[in-house]
Design an enzyme around this catalytic site. Structure first.
Site, mmCIF file in Angstrom:
data_model
loop_
_atom_site.group_PDB
_atom_site.id
_atom_site.type_symbol
_atom_site.label_atom_id
_atom_site.label_comp_id
_atom_site.label_asym_id
_atom_site.label_seq_id
_atom_site.Cartn_x
_atom_site.Cartn_y
_atom_site.Cartn_z
ATOM 1 N N ARG A 20 75.045 -13.144 43.379
ATOM 2 C CA ARG A 20 73.742 -13.245 44.033
ATOM 3 C C ARG A 20 72.727 -12.380 43.304
ATOM 4 O O ARG A 20 73.069 -11.545 42.463
ATOM 5 C CB ARG A 20 73.831 -12.793 45.496
ATOM 6 C CG ARG A 20 74.207 -11.328 45.664
ATOM 7 C CD ARG A 20 74.380 -10.946 47.132
ATOM 8 N NE ARG A 20 74.691 -9.529 47.311
ATOM 9 C CZ ARG A 20 73.765 -8.576 47.453
ATOM 10 N NH1 ARG A 20 72.486 -8.898 47.436
ATOM 11 N NH2 ARG A 20 74.121 -7.312 47.607
ATOM 12 N N ASP A 68 85.371 -4.616 45.279
ATOM 13 C CA ASP A 68 84.485 -3.671 45.949
ATOM 14 C C ASP A 68 84.246 -2.537 44.968
ATOM 15 O O ASP A 68 85.137 -1.704 44.744
ATOM 16 C CB ASP A 68 85.128 -3.164 47.239
ATOM 17 C CG ASP A 68 84.258 -2.152 47.970
ATOM 18 O OD1 ASP A 68 83.192 -1.768 47.437
ATOM 19 O OD2 ASP A 68 84.645 -1.740 49.076
ATOM 20 N N SER A 151 66.561 1.913 38.530
ATOM 21 C CA SER A 151 65.494 1.454 39.408
ATOM 22 C C SER A 151 64.210 2.184 39.053
ATOM 23 O O SER A 151 64.239 3.318 38.554
ATOM 24 C CB SER A 151 65.857 1.752 40.868
ATOM 25 O OG SER A 151 64.733 1.569 41.718
ATOM 26 N N TYR A 164 69.009 7.077 47.183
ATOM 27 C CA TYR A 164 69.127 5.945 46.251
ATOM 28 C C TYR A 164 68.517 6.307 44.897
ATOM 29 O O TYR A 164 69.123 6.090 43.846
ATOM 30 C CB TYR A 164 68.431 4.719 46.842
ATOM 31 C CG TYR A 164 68.454 3.502 45.959
ATOM 32 C CD1 TYR A 164 69.559 2.655 45.931
ATOM 33 C CD2 TYR A 164 67.366 3.185 45.152
ATOM 34 C CE1 TYR A 164 69.580 1.534 45.125
ATOM 35 C CE2 TYR A 164 67.367 2.066 44.344
ATOM 36 C CZ TYR A 164 68.481 1.235 44.331
ATOM 37 O OH TYR A 164 68.501 0.131 43.524
ATOM 38 N N ALA A 166 68.030 9.231 43.619
ATOM 39 C CA ALA A 166 68.825 10.272 42.965
ATOM 40 C C ALA A 166 70.041 9.675 42.265
ATOM 41 O O ALA A 166 70.405 10.090 41.155
ATOM 42 C CB ALA A 166 69.255 11.325 43.977
ATOM 43 N N LYS A 168 70.285 6.672 41.062
ATOM 44 C CA LYS A 168 69.819 5.943 39.886
ATOM 45 C C LYS A 168 69.365 6.898 38.777
ATOM 46 O O LYS A 168 69.543 6.613 37.594
ATOM 47 C CB LYS A 168 68.683 4.990 40.274
ATOM 48 C CG LYS A 168 69.147 3.828 41.142
ATOM 49 C CD LYS A 168 70.283 3.052 40.486
ATOM 50 C CE LYS A 168 70.607 1.762 41.208
ATOM 51 N NZ LYS A 168 71.712 1.022 40.549
#
Length: 259
Positions: A20, A68, A151, A164, A166, A168
Site C-alpha cells: 500500500r 511485522d 520524513s 515520530y 525523532a 526519522k
C-alpha cells in the site's frame, strides 16, 4: 559477506510495506523499470496479492511475504525465507536493492505520548530498520543499494510529532553510518524524506482532512501536497546505476514545504 556483484543483468528489490501507499508505488515503479520485487506486508493479504498481480502485469516477477517489521525476533526466519526464494525463483544467492519503507504514524504531544506508542514507533522505524538490514546484509549483492525512508518532520517541527520526527532523525544518522560501513562493498545508502503525501498513512489524515490538506499546500512552494507518484518513481530512479556514486545523502521530496 555477499560476493556476487550487482552487474548489468536482472535486478531484484526488497521493499518493506509494499502492499500500500508509498511502498506499493515504489514496487510498481521499480517493476516498470524492469526490476523484480519481493515486498512485505503486515496483515492485508488481499492487497498484497493485488500488488503481485500488478507487478506481474509489467512482466516482472513478484513475491509477497508477511512480516511485522516491528518484531525483530522474526527477522532470522524472514532472511532464511528470502534466501530460499532467491534460490528457488531466481536461481540467485543475492538481491540488489533494499527499500526500508514500512512505517506507521502515531501523533501525540510530548506531554501526552504513551510509552507503548513510543515503543511501537521505535520498534518499527528505528530498531526494525537497523536489525532487518543487519539480517539481510549477507544477501545484498556487492554494488547494491539501500534506501531508507525519513520524513520532512526530521527537518522542521510540527507539534504532536516529536517521537515520530525523532525516529526519522535517527534514521538519517543511521543512513550515514550504513554508507560508511558498507562503502567498501560498493553499496550506496541514501535516505529519502517525503513531505506530506495523500495516502492512508496516519489514518489518511493528509488525504482526507481538507483543512489540513489546504494548510500544507499553503506552506509548500509548489502549492500542493504530494501524491504517491511523486515518490515511488523518484526512489526507483535513485536506485538506478546512474546514481552509483551518490551515497550518505538526504533527499527531501516535499514540493518545498516549510522553506
Amino acid at each position: 559477506m555477499a560476493q556476487a556483484k550487482s552487474g548489468s543483468g536482472l535486478r531484484i528489490a526488497i521493499v518493506t510495506g509494499g502492499s500500500r501507499g508509498l511502498g506499493r508505488n515504489t514496487a510498481l515503479s521499480l517493476a516498470e523499470r524492469g526490476v523484480d520485487v519481493i515486498f512485505t506486508y503486515r496483515s492485508n493479504r488481499k492487497e498484497a496479492e493485488k500488488t503481485v498481480s500488478e507487478i506481474e502485469a509489467h512482466g516482472r516477477k513478484a513475491v509477497a511475504l508477511q512480516l511485522d517489521t516491528g518484531d525483530s525476533a522474526s527477522f532470522d526466519a524472514f532472511a532464511a525465507e528470502v534466501k530460499r526464494i532467491l534460490k528457488d525463483k531466481w536461481g540467485r544467492e543475492t538481491f540488489d536493492y533494499l527499500v526500508n519503507n514500512a512505517g506507521i504514524g502515531i501523533g501525540a504531544s510530548i506531554a501526552d505520548m504513551k510509552e507503548a506508542d513510543f515503543d511501537q514507533l521505535y520498534n518499527i522505524h528505528l530498531k526494525g530498520v537497523f536489525f532487518l538490514t543487519q539480517k539481510l546484509l549477507p544477501l545484498i549483492a556487492d554494488g547494491g543499494r539501500i534506501v531508507n525512508l525519513s520524513s520532512g518532520l526530521a527537518r522542521f517541527t510540527m507539534p504532536g510529532y516529536a517521537a515520530y520526527g525523532a525516529m526519522k532523525g535517527a534514521i538519517e544518522v543511521l543512513t550515514r553510518y550504513m554508507a560508511k560501513e558498507l562503502g567498501p562493498r560498493g553499496i550506496a545508502v541514501n535516505v529519502v524524506a517525503p513531505g506530506a503525501i495523500e495516502t492512508d498513512f496516519g489514518g489518511g489524515l493528509v488525504r482526507d482532512n481538507a483543512e489540513i490538506n489546504k494548510h500544507i499546500a499553503s506552506v509548500t512552494a509548489m502549492g500542493r501536497v504530494g501524491v504517491p507518484d511523486d515518490i515511488g518513481p523518484m526512489i526507483a530512479t535513485l536506485l538506478a546505476d546512474e546514481n552509483r556514486w551518490m551515497t550518505a545523502q538526504r533527499l527531501e521530496v516535499s514540493g518545498g514545504v516549510n522553506l
